[in-house]
Design a protein around this motif. Structure first.
Motif, PDB file in Angstrom:
ATOM      1  N   CYS A  28       0.688  -1.026   0.216  1.00 20.78           N
ATOM      2  CA  CYS A  28      -0.012  -0.442  -0.378  1.00 20.78           C
ATOM      3  C   CYS A  28       0.793   1.333   0.326  1.00 20.78           C
ATOM      4  O   CYS A  28       0.772   2.123  -0.932  1.00 20.78           O
ATOM      5  CB  CYS A  28      -0.829   0.031   1.477  1.00 20.78           C
ATOM      6  SG  CYS A  28      -1.698   1.394   1.230  1.00 20.78           S
ATOM      7  N   GLY A  29       1.354   1.156   1.034  1.00 24.27           N
ATOM      8  CA  GLY A  29       2.430   2.665   0.731  1.00 24.27           C
ATOM      9  C   GLY A  29       1.740   3.835   0.829  1.00 24.27           C
ATOM     10  O   GLY A  29       2.453   5.237   1.521  1.00 24.27           O
TER      11      GLY A  29
ATOM     12  N   ASP B 252       9.058  -1.770  -3.032  1.00 24.48           N
ATOM     13  CA  ASP B 252       6.666  -1.987  -2.748  1.00 24.48           C
ATOM     14  C   ASP B 252       6.700  -2.417  -1.925  1.00 24.48           C
ATOM     15  O   ASP B 252       5.693  -2.668  -1.270  1.00 24.48           O
ATOM     16  CB  ASP B 252       7.844  -4.265  -2.723  1.00 24.48           C
ATOM     17  CG  ASP B 252       8.455  -4.441  -1.093  1.00 24.48           C
ATOM     18  OD1 ASP B 252       9.072  -3.332  -0.600  1.00 24.48           O
ATOM     19  OD2 ASP B 252       8.320  -5.283  -1.022  1.00 24.48           O
ATOM     20  N   ASN B 253       6.228  -1.501  -1.911  1.00 22.76           N
ATOM     21  CA  ASN B 253       5.983  -0.292  -0.691  1.00 22.76           C
ATOM     22  C   ASN B 253       6.076  -0.286   0.731  1.00 22.76           C
ATOM     23  O   ASN B 253       5.086  -0.691   1.045  1.00 22.76           O
ATOM     24  CB  ASN B 253       4.441   0.422  -0.504  1.00 22.76           C
ATOM     25  CG  ASN B 253       4.455   1.037  -2.321  1.00 22.76           C
ATOM     26  OD1 ASN B 253       5.367   1.386  -2.470  1.00 22.76           O
ATOM     27  ND2 ASN B 253       2.794   1.032  -3.421  1.00 22.76           N
ATOM     28  N   ARG B 254       7.326  -0.716   1.190  1.00 28.05           N
ATOM     29  CA  ARG B 254       7.441  -0.983   3.007  1.00 28.05           C
ATOM     30  C   ARG B 254       8.336   0.011   2.351  1.00 28.05           C
ATOM     31  O   ARG B 254       9.466   0.051   2.311  1.00 28.05           O
ATOM     32  CB  ARG B 254       8.266  -2.868   2.822  1.00 28.05           C
ATOM     33  CG  ARG B 254       6.705  -3.723   2.038  1.00 28.05           C
ATOM     34  CD  ARG B 254       7.736  -5.452   2.024  1.00 28.05           C
ATOM     35  NE  ARG B 254       7.429  -5.705   4.074  1.00 28.05           N
ATOM     36  CZ  ARG B 254       6.516  -5.616   4.789  1.00 28.05           C
ATOM     37  NH1 ARG B 254       5.735  -6.103   3.915  1.00 28.05           N
ATOM     38  NH2 ARG B 254       6.778  -6.286   5.830  1.00 28.05           N
ATOM     39  N   CYS B 255       8.216   0.430   4.856  1.00 30.27           N
ATOM     40  CA  CYS B 255       8.939   0.649   5.145  1.00 30.27           C
ATOM     41  C   CYS B 255      11.170   0.652   5.416  1.00 30.27           C
ATOM     42  O   CYS B 255      10.412  -1.235   6.438  1.00 30.27           O
ATOM     43  CB  CYS B 255       8.440   1.593   6.252  1.00 30.27           C
ATOM     44  SG  CYS B 255       9.331   2.665   7.381  1.00 30.27           S
ATOM     45  N   ARG B 256      11.572   1.044   4.689  1.00 27.88           N
ATOM     46  CA  ARG B 256      13.168   0.203   4.636  1.00 27.88           C
ATOM     47  C   ARG B 256      13.652   0.280   6.921  1.00 27.88           C
ATOM     48  O   ARG B 256      14.539  -0.028   7.090  1.00 27.88           O
ATOM     49  CB  ARG B 256      14.436   1.132   4.447  1.00 27.88           C
ATOM     50  CG  ARG B 256      13.503   0.866   2.494  1.00 27.88           C
ATOM     51  CD  ARG B 256      15.031   1.534   2.110  1.00 27.88           C
ATOM     52  NE  ARG B 256      14.483   0.860   0.609  1.00 27.88           N
ATOM     53  CZ  ARG B 256      14.130   1.718  -0.196  1.00 27.88           C
ATOM     54  NH1 ARG B 256      13.975   3.401  -0.071  1.00 27.88           N
ATOM     55  NH2 ARG B 256      14.194   1.116  -1.853  1.00 27.88           N
ATOM     56  N   ILE B 257      12.567   1.370   7.384  1.00 26.42           N
ATOM     57  CA  ILE B 257      13.596   1.648   8.878  1.00 26.42           C
ATOM     58  C   ILE B 257      12.720   1.523  10.040  1.00 26.42           C
ATOM     59  O   ILE B 257      12.270   2.282  10.579  1.00 26.42           O
ATOM     60  CB  ILE B 257      13.665   3.336   8.911  1.00 26.42           C
ATOM     61  CG1 ILE B 257      12.246   4.173   8.227  1.00 26.42           C
ATOM     62  CG2 ILE B 257      14.644   3.752   7.884  1.00 26.42           C
ATOM     63  CD1 ILE B 257      12.875   5.484   7.800  1.00 26.42           C
ATOM     64  N   PHE B 258      11.334   0.803   8.899  1.00 22.47           N
ATOM     65  CA  PHE B 258      10.534  -0.064  10.629  1.00 22.47           C
ATOM     66  C   PHE B 258      11.167  -0.438  11.267  1.00 22.47           C
ATOM     67  O   PHE B 258      12.168  -1.647  11.442  1.00 22.47           O
ATOM     68  CB  PHE B 258       8.845  -0.691   9.608  1.00 22.47           C
ATOM     69  CG  PHE B 258       8.648  -1.077  10.373  1.00 22.47           C
ATOM     70  CD1 PHE B 258       7.152  -0.448  10.151  1.00 22.47           C
ATOM     71  CD2 PHE B 258       8.048  -1.981  11.506  1.00 22.47           C
ATOM     72  CE1 PHE B 258       5.528  -0.672  11.206  1.00 22.47           C
ATOM     73  CE2 PHE B 258       7.388  -2.692  12.200  1.00 22.47           C
ATOM     74  CZ  PHE B 258       6.079  -1.303  12.514  1.00 22.47           C
TER      75      PHE B 258
END
Length: 103
Positions: A7-8, A39-45
């Motif tokens: 989503c993002g 792929d709309n994922r947070c790299r710093i989650f």
């Protein structure tokens, strides 16, 4: 509720005023966060450098809607509704106020 895969919306629609790694001044509304992967994922989650506003934004049915487009629309509406009013500076006086006496 969990985030919808790919989503993002929450990393694109809202403005973020605190620093983000790679975006020291934050980001304006509608701009894709530099930390949002392809792929709309947070790299710093889960990292300490992740802005507090990001960590505080939790998925909810009202916000996320039925798809990413609905989520972007809802977040864009929220962004506009909570945007601070533009600052206006006092206009420079062009003549003395009638009640002011000058000598």
């Amino acid at each position: 509720m969990n985030c919808r895969p790919h989503c993002g919306a929450c990393c694109i629609a809202p403005s973020i005023t605190s620093p983000i790694p790679g975006m020291p001044d934050g980001k304006p509304a509608g701009v894709r966060c530099i930390q949002l992967s392809e792929d709309n994922r947070c790299r710093i989650f889960g990292h300490p450098d992740r802005p507090a506003v990001c960590a505080g934004l939790q998925p909810a049915a009202e916000m996320c809607g039925a798809n990413a487009q609905e989520a972007v629309a809802w977040l864009t509406h929220l962004e506009r509704a909570t945007r601070p009013a533009p600052k206006t500076s006092d206009p420079a006086p062009t003549e003395a106020h009638p009640l002011m006496h000058t000598r």
